[in-house]
Design a protein around this motif. Structure first.
Motif, mmCIF file in Angstrom:
data_model
loop_
_atom_site.group_PDB
_atom_site.id
_atom_site.type_symbol
_atom_site.label_atom_id
_atom_site.label_comp_id
_atom_site.label_asym_id
_atom_site.label_seq_id
_atom_site.Cartn_x
_atom_site.Cartn_y
_atom_site.Cartn_z
ATOM 1 N N ARG A 253 3.012 10.636 -8.493
ATOM 2 C CA ARG A 253 1.428 10.729 -8.918
ATOM 3 C C ARG A 253 1.081 9.116 -8.816
ATOM 4 O O ARG A 253 2.135 8.281 -9.010
ATOM 5 C CB ARG A 253 0.901 11.455 -10.182
ATOM 6 C CG ARG A 253 1.727 10.851 -11.461
ATOM 7 C CD ARG A 253 1.231 11.369 -12.527
ATOM 8 N NE ARG A 253 1.703 10.939 -13.747
ATOM 9 C CZ ARG A 253 1.527 10.085 -14.323
ATOM 10 N NH1 ARG A 253 0.448 9.044 -14.084
ATOM 11 N NH2 ARG A 253 2.159 9.772 -15.500
ATOM 12 N N ALA A 254 -0.171 9.099 -8.618
ATOM 13 C CA ALA A 254 -0.809 7.573 -9.013
ATOM 14 C C ALA A 254 -0.721 7.296 -10.587
ATOM 15 O O ALA A 254 -0.697 8.374 -11.291
ATOM 16 C CB ALA A 254 -1.997 7.346 -8.362
ATOM 17 N N GLY B 88 -5.812 5.113 -7.353
ATOM 18 C CA GLY B 88 -5.533 5.900 -6.021
ATOM 19 C C GLY B 88 -4.199 5.487 -5.407
ATOM 20 O O GLY B 88 -4.019 4.089 -5.468
ATOM 21 N N TYR B 89 -3.324 6.330 -5.126
ATOM 22 C CA TYR B 89 -1.987 6.043 -4.569
ATOM 23 C C TYR B 89 -1.874 5.106 -3.418
ATOM 24 O O TYR B 89 -0.972 4.357 -3.186
ATOM 25 C CB TYR B 89 -1.153 7.333 -4.448
ATOM 26 C CG TYR B 89 0.116 7.125 -3.707
ATOM 27 C CD1 TYR B 89 1.156 6.423 -4.023
ATOM 28 C CD2 TYR B 89 0.482 7.922 -2.647
ATOM 29 C CE1 TYR B 89 2.245 6.013 -3.428
ATOM 30 C CE2 TYR B 89 1.882 7.822 -1.967
ATOM 31 C CZ TYR B 89 2.651 7.056 -2.180
ATOM 32 O OH TYR B 89 3.589 6.859 -1.451
ATOM 33 N N VAL C 254 0.847 -1.142 0.028
ATOM 34 C CA VAL C 254 0.101 0.142 -0.080
ATOM 35 C C VAL C 254 0.982 1.153 -0.111
ATOM 36 O O VAL C 254 1.866 1.220 0.718
ATOM 37 C CB VAL C 254 -0.985 -0.072 1.198
ATOM 38 C CG1 VAL C 254 -1.666 1.242 1.233
ATOM 39 C CG2 VAL C 254 -1.907 -1.200 1.223
ATOM 40 N N TYR C 255 0.501 2.338 -0.867
ATOM 41 C CA TYR C 255 1.320 3.476 -1.109
ATOM 42 C C TYR C 255 2.739 3.128 -1.842
ATOM 43 O O TYR C 255 3.684 3.663 -1.370
ATOM 44 C CB TYR C 255 1.582 4.098 0.211
ATOM 45 C CG TYR C 255 0.430 4.804 0.922
ATOM 46 C CD1 TYR C 255 -0.199 5.850 0.529
ATOM 47 C CD2 TYR C 255 -0.081 3.821 2.084
ATOM 48 C CE1 TYR C 255 -1.203 6.659 1.218
ATOM 49 C CE2 TYR C 255 -1.287 4.505 2.445
ATOM 50 C CZ TYR C 255 -1.747 5.849 2.141
ATOM 51 O OH TYR C 255 -2.921 6.606 2.748
ATOM 52 N N GLY D 135 1.661 3.707 -7.392
ATOM 53 C CA GLY D 135 2.438 5.054 -7.653
ATOM 54 C C GLY D 135 3.117 4.667 -9.004
ATOM 55 O O GLY D 135 3.829 3.786 -9.255
ATOM 56 N N HIS D 136 3.220 5.900 -9.638
ATOM 57 C CA HIS D 136 4.057 5.860 -11.068
ATOM 58 C C HIS D 136 5.607 5.549 -10.564
ATOM 59 O O HIS D 136 5.864 5.952 -9.514
ATOM 60 C CB HIS D 136 3.760 7.193 -11.718
ATOM 61 C CG HIS D 136 4.426 7.255 -13.116
ATOM 62 N ND1 HIS D 136 5.884 7.460 -13.297
ATOM 63 C CD2 HIS D 136 4.171 7.177 -14.396
ATOM 64 C CE1 HIS D 136 6.215 7.309 -14.504
ATOM 65 N NE2 HIS D 136 4.978 7.153 -15.358
#
Length: 362
Positions: free
Chosen positions: A293-294, A280-281, A261-262, A287-288
């Motif tokens: 960013r997500a 959603g990140y 997560v994250y 995450g990219h």
């Protein structure tokens, strides 16, 4: 492979058309896509040759299916019955039939049983079903197999990265044929990475987008989450952050079991399983790899195998992350549909060649 055999297909639970598009890419003609969700209509009819029918498969008029399958050399009934306990299709079906959300998970698995009922009535030459691997442990799967009496059947769990999808996604794939024995091969196609798939898209920022592609749009990040993603490394976890960025859930024993997560994706690896909340990140490793960013909705779709220009919304309709994210995350990966389609075409061709030899010998 000869392409003289015309295979007509109907895609039940068609969603945004991932399976339909993949089958068409393999040379199979999909004439009808059926789904209870009216939001799927545009994606099906704008990107394929299929007609969309909004209907509940539990009460579907099979005459519509038979009509859509008429006129070809061979017929295929395909589908992915949604089996998530709170999927849109399942909720809508429950409301239609007066079943409450508290009735438990069993009703959600029954969509596969309804699929089996349609197969039994239509009796297509070939059937294919794609679903979540846990379905194989459910009683409804045994019931589904019983409805395939008269078919040769094979099924296996496929790791999608082995078929060229840039994603670590496992799916149960079943094929059944009246034509003869059928066996799903072990696939070992060239693997693709996140870099291969989305590395060429224009850079955008959190909360921003590409003016030339309304789906290449990223969700906003709070100031705290911006600090978090800037402290995240590709393939790392929230354990890499300074202590002041941790939330209370991270320090609890239960939070320790969710390290991705994250997280950021890695350029040189496949993406994690793309879900309906992939924009959603904080909802997974979304995450990219290098931009703060997500991933965008377009990037998520491409990681599901959709082409870059695939249309999910009519022109002029504003982009809803929740709506488009659900269409993308719930879709059968296009790559999987195409691989299954090529395999079915090969099976049909081999059957046709064998039948021709037998007719000449006779």
């Amino acid at each position: 492979m000869r392409n003289t055999e015309k295979i007509l297909a109907v895609d039940l639970f068609c969603g945004a058309g991932g399976l339909t598009y993949g089958l068409e890419s393999s040379g199979i003609s999909v004439t009808l896509g059926v789904d209870i969700d009216p939001n799927c209509a545009h994606a099906i009819e704008a990107n394929s040759n299929a007609r969309f029918l909004q209907a509940d498969v539990a009460s579907l008029d099979v005459a519509e299916v038979k009509k859509a399958l008429s006129g070809g050399d061979f017929t295929l009934l395909a589908g992915c019955a949604p089996c998530q306990p709170f999927s849109t299709y399942s909720r809508a079906a429950k409301q239609r039939h007066g079943v409450g959300a508290g009735d438990g998970r069993s009703e959600d698995w029954r969509l596969a049983e309804h699929f089996g009922n349609v197969i039994r009535e239509v009796q297509p030459d070939i059937v294919t079903m794609e679903n979540v691997p846990p379905l194989a442990q459910q009683d409804v799967f045994k019931t589904f197999l019983e409805k395939l009496e008269g078919y040769w059947v094979d099924w296996k769990v496929i790791e999608c990265n082995s078929i060229g999808l840039p994603q670590t996604r496992k799916r149960l794939v079943l094929v059944a044929s009246k034509l003869g024995p059928i066996e799903i091969p072990d696939f070992d196609l060239p693997q693709k990475t996140v870099q291969d798939t989305i590395g060429g898209l224009p850079k955008i920022v959190a909360g921003g987008g590409d003016p030339n592609d309304k789906l290449h749009k990223a969700s906003r990040l709070s100031a705290l989450n911006m600090r978090r993603i800037r402290s995240s490394i590709p393939g790392g976890t929230w354990r890499d952050w300074p202590e002041e960025l941790l939330s209370s859930c991270h320090t609890k024993e239960t939070g320790a079991t969710y390290p991705s997560v994250y997280g950021r994706m890695e350029w040189d690896s496949p993406a994690p399983t793309i879900t309906t909340q992939c924009f959603g990140y904080g909802n997974g490793r979304f995450g990219h790899p290098e931009q703060d960013r997500a991933i965008s909705l377009r990037e998520a779709a491409m990681l599901q195998g959709f082409p870059r220009d695939y249309s999910f919304l009519p022109d002029g309709e504003p982009v809803s992350f929740a709506k488009v994210g659900r269409l993308i995350g719930n879709a059968v990966p296009v790559t999987l549909g195409e691989v299954i389609g090529r395999f079915i075409r090969q099976h049909v061709t081999e059957y046709s060649q064998l039948r021709t030899v037998e007719q000449r010998a006779g």
